[in-house]
Scaffold this motif. Structure first.
Motif, mmCIF file in Angstrom:
data_model
loop_
_atom_site.group_PDB
_atom_site.id
_atom_site.type_symbol
_atom_site.label_atom_id
_atom_site.label_comp_id
_atom_site.label_asym_id
_atom_site.label_seq_id
_atom_site.Cartn_x
_atom_site.Cartn_y
_atom_site.Cartn_z
ATOM 1 N N ASN A 111 0.743 -1.180 0.193
ATOM 2 C CA ASN A 111 -0.023 0.045 -0.011
ATOM 3 C C ASN A 111 0.766 1.291 -0.027
ATOM 4 O O ASN A 111 0.658 2.119 -0.661
ATOM 5 C CB ASN A 111 -0.985 0.015 1.275
ATOM 6 N N GLN A 112 2.090 1.141 0.597
ATOM 7 C CA GLN A 112 2.786 2.514 0.888
ATOM 8 C C GLN A 112 3.461 2.717 -0.509
ATOM 9 O O GLN A 112 3.897 3.940 -0.773
ATOM 10 C CB GLN A 112 3.933 2.033 2.086
ATOM 11 N N ASN A 113 3.764 1.587 -1.270
ATOM 12 C CA ASN A 113 4.352 2.016 -2.387
ATOM 13 C C ASN A 113 3.535 2.545 -3.582
ATOM 14 O O ASN A 113 4.201 2.853 -4.382
ATOM 15 C CB ASN A 113 5.158 0.555 -2.914
ATOM 16 N N GLU B 27 11.819 7.661 -8.090
ATOM 17 C CA GLU B 27 11.592 6.219 -8.789
ATOM 18 C C GLU B 27 12.985 5.716 -9.183
ATOM 19 O O GLU B 27 13.401 4.541 -9.160
ATOM 20 C CB GLU B 27 10.907 6.571 -10.242
ATOM 21 N N ASN B 28 13.956 6.513 -9.660
ATOM 22 C CA ASN B 28 15.291 6.246 -9.920
ATOM 23 C C ASN B 28 16.126 5.608 -8.477
ATOM 24 O O ASN B 28 16.990 4.719 -8.601
ATOM 25 C CB ASN B 28 16.095 6.974 -10.666
ATOM 26 N N SER B 29 15.908 6.584 -7.366
ATOM 27 C CA SER B 29 17.060 6.310 -6.272
ATOM 28 C C SER B 29 16.248 5.401 -5.225
ATOM 29 O O SER B 29 16.896 4.571 -4.629
ATOM 30 C CB SER B 29 16.978 7.681 -5.416
ATOM 31 N N GLY C 259 11.224 1.898 -6.521
ATOM 32 C CA GLY C 259 9.716 1.692 -6.295
ATOM 33 C C GLY C 259 9.572 1.202 -4.705
ATOM 34 O O GLY C 259 8.446 0.792 -4.406
ATOM 35 N N GLU C 260 10.558 1.218 -3.900
ATOM 36 C CA GLU C 260 10.391 0.711 -2.554
ATOM 37 C C GLU C 260 10.479 1.853 -1.705
ATOM 38 O O GLU C 260 11.409 2.326 -1.233
ATOM 39 C CB GLU C 260 11.425 -0.368 -2.086
ATOM 40 N N TYR C 261 9.295 2.084 -0.878
ATOM 41 C CA TYR C 261 9.230 3.233 -0.122
ATOM 42 C C TYR C 261 8.863 2.900 1.139
ATOM 43 O O TYR C 261 8.551 3.788 2.169
ATOM 44 C CB TYR C 261 7.881 4.331 -0.483
#
Length: 397
Positions: free
Chosen positions: A226-228, A249-251, A254-256
């Motif tokens: 959900n966070q992602n 997106e680059n750094s 996709g994992e937040y």
């Protein structure tokens, strides 16, 4: 003394109830409410409130509001409604979302807030039990330490016992179609509870009700994924720039949810993304939410199981909700991998586009509610009532 005829006729039914495995000693604590502070005159609908004790020695007392359908209470569906949080009172669902009352929006002058009728209440066509759950929410309490009850599985067990006892207290509703419903954090609880009740019917540990399915609004389904989806949602809604989105997106790749502390570029971009996004949800018990133990990290498998059993489901999302973005909901629905039977299209209320919808072969309907935020009926009552009424009557949105 001769046995009274009516009692004589009821003896076989009483014997049948006493011999069932789900029979329990019940203490009914309920009151019919005819007047409420802030509402002018008697209530034009049936409202009942009460407690049902669950657990050993009934240490946990769950509070509920029960509103009968204003159409055909004996025939209309029975909804068990859970508000999210965890820790948000059922009063929130009853007065801010799908119940028969709303607060009158006016400048506050220090007097008692006024209540007015909600002409788009879901109780126009259904009976609804609003439950303060888990214990510590609203008026629900524990005679012992409530912190022992603050987890998913304990909440599920308490709700299962609650619903079982409620049905025994109100046998006239056992034959009504039943739906387990809720929104927000309840997306973790409702599918699991629906499965528990389904198993209970099969195993005769709960009265043999006609369980038809479940309804979820803006539902949290998977804590990690959900966070992602929040950042892609923010980008689609033009809340962050293309440049910031590309940087994230680059750094972060996709994992937040669990950012590596050594990834300084990702941390810096994420911190910039978070200015101005902190808010407070005032209708919830924050202490409960902070100490609540999450046992179910994803409710996806429950959706899989319920789909396999053929239960109907309505999943709706306010398309302006950033807490549980519709992108996350769309993603897990697609992952069920059922074929589409009604392709993506608009649904209309009073000649206006109210949102977009798609239906699947597992009897699941997904709908967005245009312009609505988290807890969609709070923002779009007329549209959400039209959606619910069409779906509950088996008609296309």
């Amino acid at each position: 003394m001769a046995t009274p005829p009516l009692l004589f006729l009821l003896l076989p039914l009483l014997l049948f109830i006493l011999l069932q495995p789900w029979t329990l000693q019940l203490v009914l604590s309920a009151s019919i409410v005819n007047y409420l502070p802030g509402f002018q005159g008697p209530l034009p609908f049936h409202l009942e409130t009460g407690y049902i004790g669950v657990g050993e020695s009934e240490d946990t007392q769950l509070f509920y509001y029960f509103v009968k359908s204003e159409r055909r209470p004996d025939k209309d569906p029975l909804l068990l409604w859970l508000t999210g949080g965890p820790g948000c009172s059922a009063w929130s669902g009853l007065v801010y979302e799908i119940g028969p009352l709303n607060y009158k929006i006016e400048k506050y002058n220090g007097s008692l807030p006024k209540l007015i009728l909600n002409h788009y209440s879901w109780t126009k066509v259904s009976n609804i039990i609003f439950v303060d759950s888990p214990v510590g929410t609203g008026f629900s309490y524990s005679k012992t330490s409530s912190k022992n009850h603050w987890n998913d599985f304990k909440q599920l067990n308490d709700l299962f016992q609650f619903f079982k006892k409620w049905l025994i207290n109100y046998p006239e509703f056992i034959s009504n179609p039943v739906y387990i419903t809720g929104d927000s954090f309840s997306g973790m609880i409702v599918p699991a509870l629906c499965q528990l009740i389904s198993n209970g019917i099969k195993e005769s540990t709960i009265p043999s009700i006609t369980l038809k399915g479940y309804i979820l609004g803006n539902p949290l389904t998977d804590h990690s994924t959900n966070q992602n989806y929040k950042i892609p949602f923010a980008h689609r809604m033009a809340l962050i720039s293309d440049e910031l989105y590309k940087s994230l997106e680059n750094s972060c790749q996709g994992e937040y949810k669990n950012i590596d502390s050594n990834n300084t570029k990702c941390l810096k971009a994420f911190q910039y993304y978070q200015k101005g996004s902190i808010h407070e949800w005032l209708r919830c018990n924050h202490d409960l939410g902070d100490q609540y133990k999450v046992d179910i990290v994803s409710s996806f498998q429950y959706h899989v199981n319920l789909s396999a059993k053929g239960y109907r489901s309505l999943i709706y999302s306010g398309d302006h909700d950033m807490g549980v973005p519709f992108l996350a909901t769309q993603s897990w629905i697609k992952s069920l991998n059922y074929s589409i039977v009604d392709e993506w299209r608009s649904w209309i209320v009073e000649d206006q586009v109210a949102g977009f919808t798609r239906s699947y072969s597992n009897q699941m309907t997904f709908a967005t509610v245009k312009g609505a935020g988290h807890t969609a009926p709070q923002y779009k009552q007329k549209e959400c009532f039209a959606m619910f009424q069409r779906w509950i009557n088996g008609k296309p949105l």
